[in-house]
Design a protein around this motif. Structure first.
Motif: not given
Ligand SMILES: [Zn+2]
Length: 129
Positions: A50-52, A92-95, A104-108, A126-129
């Motif tokens: 889930e994470f990377g 969902d990240v500030d570019y 980052v974490r995987m989301v659907f 992926f979203i930052p985590c």
């Protein structure tokens, strides 16, 4: 009819499934019939980590019509904790803050909606985590 939650979990599990070679241990994603590393055919399903972390990324400023509403967006090469590398959108990240090595974490999420048929395609981002 299946309850929606169960259906969603099933779909998510399906999207995040690769196959691992029982001969050499190589993890193939997306699923393949033969191991891409050794050509072996004994493969078992496994669920992606889930994470990377981000290895590299590109900002996309031009795209196909159905993706235009997401512009600009970031596409990153991500190395998952299980060693598998995949390319996916980071959301969902500030570019200004996106960078190599970011966890980052995987989301659907919905990938695109076909305007003519209203067909919704799902996939992972992926979203930052
Ligand atoms: Zn193999």
């Amino acid at each position: 009819m299946e309850p929606p939650k169960l259906w969603r979990e099933k779909r998510e599990r399906y999207l995040a499934i690769g196959v691992q070679c029982t001969e050499c241990g190589h993890k193939n994603f997306p699923s393949t019939q033969l191991c891409l590393n050794c050509g072996g055919s004994k493969l078992t399903e496994y669920k992606l980590a889930e994470f990377g972390e981000i290895i590299s990324f590109t900002m996309i400023t031009q795209t196909a019509p159905e993706m235009e509403k997401y512009l600009p967006y970031a596409i990153a090469l991500i190395k998952l904790d299980d060693g598998v590398k995949i390319t996916a959108q980071v959301i969902d990240v500030d570019y200004d803050k996106i960078k190599e090595g970011m966890k980052v974490r995987m989301v659907f999420r919905i990938l695109s909606i076909d305007g003519n048929e209203g067909l919704i395609r799902y996939g992972f981002k992926f979203i930052p985590c």
